[in-house]
Design a protein around this motif. Structure first.
Motif, PDB file in Angstrom:
ATOM      1  N   ILE A 187       0.863  -1.175   0.000  1.00 20.31           N
ATOM      2  CA  ILE A 187       0.000   0.000   0.000  1.00 20.31           C
ATOM      3  C   ILE A 187       0.896   1.220   0.000  1.00 20.31           C
ATOM      4  O   ILE A 187       1.812   1.342   0.817  1.00 20.31           O
ATOM      5  CB  ILE A 187      -0.928   0.015   1.229  1.00 20.31           C
ATOM      6  N   CYS A 188       0.634   2.130  -0.938  1.00 21.33           N
ATOM      7  CA  CYS A 188       1.445   3.332  -1.067  1.00 21.33           C
ATOM      8  C   CYS A 188       0.536   4.495  -1.468  1.00 21.33           C
ATOM      9  O   CYS A 188      -0.218   4.375  -2.446  1.00 21.33           O
ATOM     10  CB  CYS A 188       2.534   3.118  -2.110  1.00 21.33           C
ATOM     11  N   ASN A 189       0.599   5.585  -0.719  1.00 25.28           N
ATOM     12  CA  ASN A 189      -0.167   6.798  -1.024  1.00 25.28           C
ATOM     13  C   ASN A 189      -1.655   6.524  -1.243  1.00 25.28           C
ATOM     14  O   ASN A 189      -2.270   7.079  -2.153  1.00 25.28           O
ATOM     15  CB  ASN A 189       0.419   7.519  -2.236  1.00 25.28           C
ATOM     16  N   GLY A 190      -2.213   5.633  -0.439  1.00 24.84           N
ATOM     17  CA  GLY A 190      -3.640   5.371  -0.501  1.00 24.84           C
ATOM     18  C   GLY A 190      -4.076   4.369  -1.547  1.00 24.84           C
ATOM     19  O   GLY A 190      -5.270   4.165  -1.743  1.00 24.84           O
ATOM     20  N   TYR A 191      -3.140   3.726  -2.219  1.00 28.96           N
ATOM     21  CA  TYR A 191      -3.466   2.717  -3.242  1.00 28.96           C
ATOM     22  C   TYR A 191      -2.825   1.379  -2.900  1.00 28.96           C
ATOM     23  O   TYR A 191      -1.710   1.335  -2.378  1.00 28.96           O
ATOM     24  CB  TYR A 191      -2.992   3.160  -4.634  1.00 28.96           C
ATOM     25  N   ILE A 192      -3.539   0.325  -3.217  1.00 30.36           N
ATOM     26  CA  ILE A 192      -3.036  -1.040  -3.039  1.00 30.36           C
ATOM     27  C   ILE A 192      -2.552  -1.525  -4.398  1.00 30.36           C
ATOM     28  O   ILE A 192      -3.271  -1.429  -5.394  1.00 30.36           O
ATOM     29  CB  ILE A 192      -4.152  -1.970  -2.515  1.00 30.36           C
ATOM     30  N   TYR A 193      -1.339  -2.055  -4.428  1.00 27.54           N
ATOM     31  CA  TYR A 193      -0.739  -2.594  -5.651  1.00 27.54           C
ATOM     32  C   TYR A 193      -0.444  -4.067  -5.424  1.00 27.54           C
ATOM     33  O   TYR A 193       0.075  -4.437  -4.373  1.00 27.54           O
ATOM     34  CB  TYR A 193       0.579  -1.878  -5.971  1.00 27.54           C
ATOM     35  N   LYS A 227      -3.927  -1.941  -9.462  1.00 31.69           N
ATOM     36  CA  LYS A 227      -3.918  -0.778  -8.579  1.00 31.69           C
ATOM     37  C   LYS A 227      -5.360  -0.495  -8.199  1.00 31.69           C
ATOM     38  O   LYS A 227      -6.217  -0.354  -9.065  1.00 31.69           O
ATOM     39  CB  LYS A 227      -3.312   0.431  -9.282  1.00 31.69           C
ATOM     40  N   ILE A 228      -5.624  -0.455  -6.897  1.00 34.27           N
ATOM     41  CA  ILE A 228      -6.976  -0.184  -6.411  1.00 34.27           C
ATOM     42  C   ILE A 228      -6.874   0.758  -5.213  1.00 34.27           C
ATOM     43  O   ILE A 228      -5.940   0.648  -4.414  1.00 34.27           O
ATOM     44  CB  ILE A 228      -7.709  -1.491  -6.040  1.00 34.27           C
ATOM     45  N   LYS A 229      -7.794   1.669  -5.128  1.00 26.57           N
ATOM     46  CA  LYS A 229      -7.817   2.621  -4.010  1.00 26.57           C
ATOM     47  C   LYS A 229      -8.107   1.887  -2.716  1.00 26.57           C
ATOM     48  O   LYS A 229      -9.008   1.075  -2.645  1.00 26.57           O
ATOM     49  CB  LYS A 229      -8.897   3.681  -4.283  1.00 26.57           C
ATOM     50  N   ALA A 230      -7.309   2.154  -1.700  1.00 23.75           N
ATOM     51  CA  ALA A 230      -7.563   1.593  -0.359  1.00 23.75           C
ATOM     52  C   ALA A 230      -8.743   2.361   0.227  1.00 23.75           C
ATOM     53  O   ALA A 230      -8.700   3.583   0.326  1.00 23.75           O
ATOM     54  CB  ALA A 230      -6.329   1.728   0.519  1.00 23.75           C
ATOM     55  N   GLU A 231      -9.786   1.659   0.558  1.00 21.05           N
ATOM     56  CA  GLU A 231     -10.985   2.322   1.095  1.00 21.05           C
ATOM     57  C   GLU A 231     -10.822   2.607   2.564  1.00 21.05           C
ATOM     58  O   GLU A 231     -10.220   1.879   3.293  1.00 21.05           O
ATOM     59  CB  GLU A 231     -12.202   1.425   0.892  1.00 21.05           C
TER      60      GLU A 231
END
Length: 99
Positions: A59-65, A95-99
């Motif tokens: 997880i980086c800058n609010g995104y999951i990779y 790449k998906i936004k971390a909720e």
């Protein structure tokens, strides 16, 4: 779960080992305010046939990779050799936004 990551008082993890593929996916475990108890889980993404043993996430800058197609099923775990070079595919990242 394939590892857990702690982010903004939640845990995130990938499940990819069930025979019933509807149980696989990217999950968010919502914690209590002190981070000591899981209150509920939420499936953020279901893994379909496009996914080939997804794993290795961060997880980086609010995104999951994470890697969508690790192709671990084409590796001999005892020898660390690729079983069939002709079946190798380029890696695909999700790449998906971390909720």
């Amino acid at each position: 779960m394939d590892g857990l990551k702690f982010y903004e008082n939640n845990l995130y993890g990938i499940v990819n080992g069930w025979g019933d593929t509807t149980q696989n996916g990217l999950f968010k475990l919502i914690l209590n305010s002190t981070g000591t108890e899981i209150l509920k889980s939420k499936k953020l993404m279901e893994f379909t046939e496009r996914f080939r043993i997804p794993t290795t996430f961060d997880i980086c800058n609010g995104y999951i990779y994470f890697i969508m197609n690790t192709q671990i099923d084409n590796l001999n775990g005892s020898t660390n050799k690729i079983l069939d070079l002709n079946k190798l595919e380029p890696y695909r990242m999700m790449k998906i936004k971390a909720e």
